[in-house]
Design an enzyme around this catalytic site. Structure first.
Site, PDB file in Angstrom:
ATOM      1  N   SER A  15       0.817  -1.216   0.000  1.00  0.00           N
ATOM      2  CA  SER A  15       0.000   0.000   0.000  1.00  0.00           C
ATOM      3  C   SER A  15       0.853   1.270   0.000  1.00  0.00           C
ATOM      4  CB  SER A  15      -0.921   0.021   1.226  1.00  0.00           C
ATOM      5  OG  SER A  15      -1.639   1.242   1.280  1.00  0.00           O
ATOM      6  N   THR A  62      -9.135  -1.175   1.824  1.00  0.00           N
ATOM      7  CA  THR A  62      -8.867  -1.668   0.480  1.00  0.00           C
ATOM      8  C   THR A  62      -9.240  -3.141   0.417  1.00  0.00           C
ATOM      9  OG1 THR A  62      -7.202  -1.711  -1.289  1.00  0.00           O
ATOM     10  CG2 THR A  62      -6.430  -2.210   0.956  1.00  0.00           C
ATOM     11  N   LYS A  66     -13.817  -3.856   1.333  1.00  0.00           N
ATOM     12  CA  LYS A  66     -14.661  -2.678   1.083  1.00  0.00           C
ATOM     13  C   LYS A  66     -16.152  -2.963   1.272  1.00  0.00           C
ATOM     14  CE  LYS A  66     -11.579  -0.115  -1.996  1.00  0.00           C
ATOM     15  NZ  LYS A  66     -11.452   0.534  -3.327  1.00  0.00           N
ATOM     16  N   GLU A  78     -24.515   9.182   0.228  1.00  0.00           N
ATOM     17  CA  GLU A  78     -25.284   8.712  -0.927  1.00  0.00           C
ATOM     18  C   GLU A  78     -24.377   8.008  -1.924  1.00  0.00           C
ATOM     19  OE1 GLU A  78     -28.623   8.599  -1.380  1.00  0.00           O
ATOM     20  OE2 GLU A  78     -28.557   9.177   0.724  1.00  0.00           O
ATOM     21  N   ASN A  87     -14.522   3.062   1.057  1.00  0.00           N
ATOM     22  CA  ASN A  87     -13.068   3.040   1.215  1.00  0.00           C
ATOM     23  C   ASN A  87     -12.608   4.019   2.290  1.00  0.00           C
ATOM     24  OD1 ASN A  87     -13.460   5.489  -0.129  1.00  0.00           O
ATOM     25  ND2 ASN A  87     -11.550   5.303  -1.296  1.00  0.00           N
ATOM     26  N   ALA A 131     -14.907  -1.954  -8.430  1.00  0.00           N
ATOM     27  CA  ALA A 131     -14.200  -0.750  -8.878  1.00  0.00           C
ATOM     28  C   ALA A 131     -15.040   0.041  -9.861  1.00  0.00           C
ATOM     29  CB  ALA A 131     -12.865  -1.135  -9.506  1.00  0.00           C
ATOM     30  N   THR A 153     -18.952 -11.290 -18.184  1.00  0.00           N
ATOM     31  CA  THR A 153     -20.283 -11.802 -17.838  1.00  0.00           C
ATOM     32  C   THR A 153     -21.276 -10.662 -18.013  1.00  0.00           C
ATOM     33  OG1 THR A 153     -19.229 -13.222 -16.167  1.00  0.00           O
ATOM     34  CG2 THR A 153     -21.629 -12.993 -16.064  1.00  0.00           C
ATOM     35  N   GLY A 238      -3.618   4.296 -13.159  1.00  0.00           N
ATOM     36  CA  GLY A 238      -4.472   4.739 -12.073  1.00  0.00           C
ATOM     37  C   GLY A 238      -3.771   5.341 -10.870  1.00  0.00           C
TER      38      GLY A 238
END
EC number: 1.1.1.25
Length: 277
Positions: A15, A62, A66, A78, A87, A131, A153, A238
């Site tokens: 991390s 993480t 979560k 919300e 998170n 995610a 899927t 990311g």
């Protein structure tokens, strides 16, 4: 007295959150500590409760916790309710726990910094897991022309369409029905971390398409390698999303918004050094 914060995960040694939040604290002169806590898979709830009972002010969460953290919260934003996961956690009075999800805010802030405004763009979101779910509403709130989601899927993508279609122009499409280029393609899957890649039609990317991978690594990610082979306009990983969601968590806890640019530069340098080592 130094305020205590932490990130919970399993695994957690990799991390970057302790580094990020320590840097934020330095630049904003906040008196806090931030540690990484390895929680046993079957003892996350007791680990979190013990941390808060010992005076912890807030925590990040993480994988793989979560959704479990979401179920432990007494109060939810919300954004968190729609994301179905959190998170960011707050130690509330009377032993209660509050939860929020800052992943989507971190993503869209990074996207707009890298590629410009999302307004009016046709966007493809690859993957329909946690995610992706955490980022759909923030993307739609930035007035995209259309957000399409695809997944190996298809049923999982359809479930998210049902959940979010009232918030904007949002549709699930089977991968084989993707027949034209998008302005922006976002990969939310973690398949690339193990060298895998969802089989996507090359027609979805041309020289006007920007591509973004929610994962990051020292080298170019597998998805971004594929995107570059299709002559994408720009590609990005990311890391900015990671720093952006951390900045939002920090501002929720401390009431001050840190600068992300300097932290991003230090992280890039660190990753480059790791690649050399």
């Amino acid at each position: 007295m130094t305020d205590k914060y932490a990130v919970f995960g399993n695994p957690i040694a990799q991390s970057k959150s302790p580094f990020i939040h320590t840097e934020f604290a330095k630049q904003t002169q906040q008196d806090l500590s931030y540690e990484a806590i390895l929680a046993p898979v079957d003892q996350f709830d007791s680990s979190l409760v013990a941390f808060f009972a010992d005076g912890g002010k807030g925590a990040n969460v993480t994988a793989p916790f979560k959704e479990q953290a979401f179920s432990m919260c007494d109060e939810l934003s919300e954004m968190a309710k729609l994301a179905g996961s959190v998170n960011t956690l707050f130690n509330l009075p009377y032993g209660k726990i509050g939860g929020d999800n800052t992943d989507g805010v971190g993503l869209v802030n990074d996207l707009e910094m890298l590629f410009g405004s999302l307004k009016g763009k046709r966007v493809l979101l690859v993957g329909a897991g946690g995610a992706a779910r955490g980022c759909i509403l923030p993307i739609l709130q930035h007035n995209v022309a259309q957000l399409i989601i695809c997944n190996r899927t298809h049923e999982k993508a359809e479930q998210l369409q049902t959940l979010f279609n009232e918030y904007g122009n949002f549709f699930a499409k089977p991968i084989e029905e993707l027949i034209s280029p998008f302005d922006l393609v976002i990969n939310s899957t973690s398949a690339g971390l193990s060298g895998q890649l969802i089989a996507l039609p090359s027609v979805i990317v041309d020289e006007t398409t920007d591509c973004y991978d929610m994962t990051y690594s020292q080298q170019t990610t597998v998805f971004n390698q594929w995107a570059q082979a299709q002559n994408a306009r720009k590609t990005a990983d990311g890391l900015g999303m990671l720093v952006g969601q951390a900045a939002k968590s920090f501002s929720l806890w401390r009431g001050i918004t840190p600068d992300t640019g300097s932290v991003m530069r230090k992280l890039r340098e660190s990753l480059a050094q790791e690649a050399i080592d």
